[in-house]
Design an enzyme around this catalytic site. Structure first.
Site, PDB file in Angstrom:
ATOM      1  CD  GLU A   1      -1.383  -2.292   2.116  1.00  0.00           C
ATOM      2  OE1 GLU A   1      -0.209  -2.666   1.923  1.00  0.00           O
ATOM      3  OE2 GLU A   1      -2.153  -2.847   2.929  1.00  0.00           O
TER       4      GLU A   1
ATOM      5  CB  CYS B   1      -0.612   0.663   5.162  1.00  0.00           C
ATOM      6  SG  CYS B   1       0.877  -0.117   4.516  1.00  0.00           S
TER       7      CYS B   1
HETATM    8  N1  THU Z   1       2.378  -6.300   4.106  1.00  0.00           N
HETATM    9  C1  THU Z   1       1.840  -5.464   3.167  1.00  0.00           C
HETATM   10  O1  THU Z   1       2.371  -5.331   2.059  1.00  0.00           O
HETATM   11  N2  THU Z   1       0.707  -4.790   3.499  1.00  0.00           N
HETATM   12  C2  THU Z   1       0.066  -4.894   4.700  1.00  0.00           C
HETATM   13  O2  THU Z   1      -0.876  -4.153   4.940  1.00  0.00           O
HETATM   14  C3  THU Z   1       0.490  -5.906   5.660  1.00  0.00           C
HETATM   15  C4  THU Z   1       1.806  -6.528   5.417  1.00  0.00           C
HETATM   16  C5  THU Z   1       3.622  -6.995   3.774  1.00  0.00           C
HETATM   17  C6  THU Z   1       4.826  -6.538   4.559  1.00  0.00           C
HETATM   18  C7  THU Z   1       5.719  -7.744   4.486  1.00  0.00           C
HETATM   19  O3  THU Z   1       6.457  -7.676   3.260  1.00  0.00           O
HETATM   20  C8  THU Z   1       4.754  -8.925   4.392  1.00  0.00           C
HETATM   21  O4  THU Z   1       3.499  -8.375   4.037  1.00  0.00           O
HETATM   22  C9  THU Z   1       4.608  -9.694   5.700  1.00  0.00           C
HETATM   23  O5  THU Z   1       4.300  -8.846   6.760  1.00  0.00           O
END
Ligand code: THU
Length: 159
Positions: free
Chosen positions: A74, A114
């Site tokens: 995000e 985020c």
């Molecule tokens: N992650 C996201 O990209 N968005 C979120 O809202 C939650 C977590 C990613 C961060 C990390 O690369 C992986 O998911 C595991 O936490």
């Protein structure tokens, strides 16, 4: 005195209940999830954002060997928009995340950091951003504003 915030979300049953634009957002988030750089967690996340000019900008989570240096899908996506389209309003943000090889999943909501970042852009443009988060199978939760996911929030009005 007891005070309350009321938040709400809509549960959309399946992909078929999305309109054409929403389907494009779902498809784009899926496409970008497939190429997420997530070699450490193997949890891949795709994000697709609709701008008011009709463009869809997408991104994915970007991890790093120094783990905290990585960034969620995000924020990767919305920061790029902030840098490249500073004056174009954001209408909708769609996110899909799941373990890389998963066949089914549940809708994963944006993490706290985020939410705070999305709120910054919503406050800046003085217009709500609709948030969608979906499972791989097409169960979708939708909120009308990031404020539904971040009540009692900190913003620039306190500075
Ligand atoms: N992650 C996201 O990209 N968005 C979120 O809202 C939650 C977590 C990613 C961060 C990390 O690369 C992986 O998911 C595991 O936490």
């Amino acid at each position: 005195m007891q005070k309350e915030y009321t938040t709400s979300f809509e549960a959309i049953e399946s992909y078929d209940h999305l309109d054409e634009t929403e389907k494009k957002l779902f498809d784009s988030a899926q496409k970008f999830r497939a190429i997420a750089y997530a070699p450490y967690s193997n949890f891949t996340v795709g994000c697709a954002i609709l701008l008011e000019n009709g463009e869809i900008i997408s991104g994915s989570n970007q991890e790093n060997a120094a783990y905290p240096s990585g960034l969620c899908a995000e924020r990767t996506t919305i920061f790029w928009i902030g840098a490249n389209f500073p004056d174009v309003k954001i209408k909708k943000l769609f996110v899909i995340g799941a373990p890389r090889e998963a066949l089914t999943s549940v809708p994963i909501p944006p993490c706290g950091a985020c939410r705070q970042s999305i709120l910054e852009y919503e406050a800046k443009q003085s217009d709500p951003i609709e948030i969608y988060f979906a499972s791989l199978d097409g169960a979708i939760y939708k909120t009308k504003s990031i404020r539904d996911l971040l009540p009692f929030s900190f913003d620039s009005s306190y500075l």
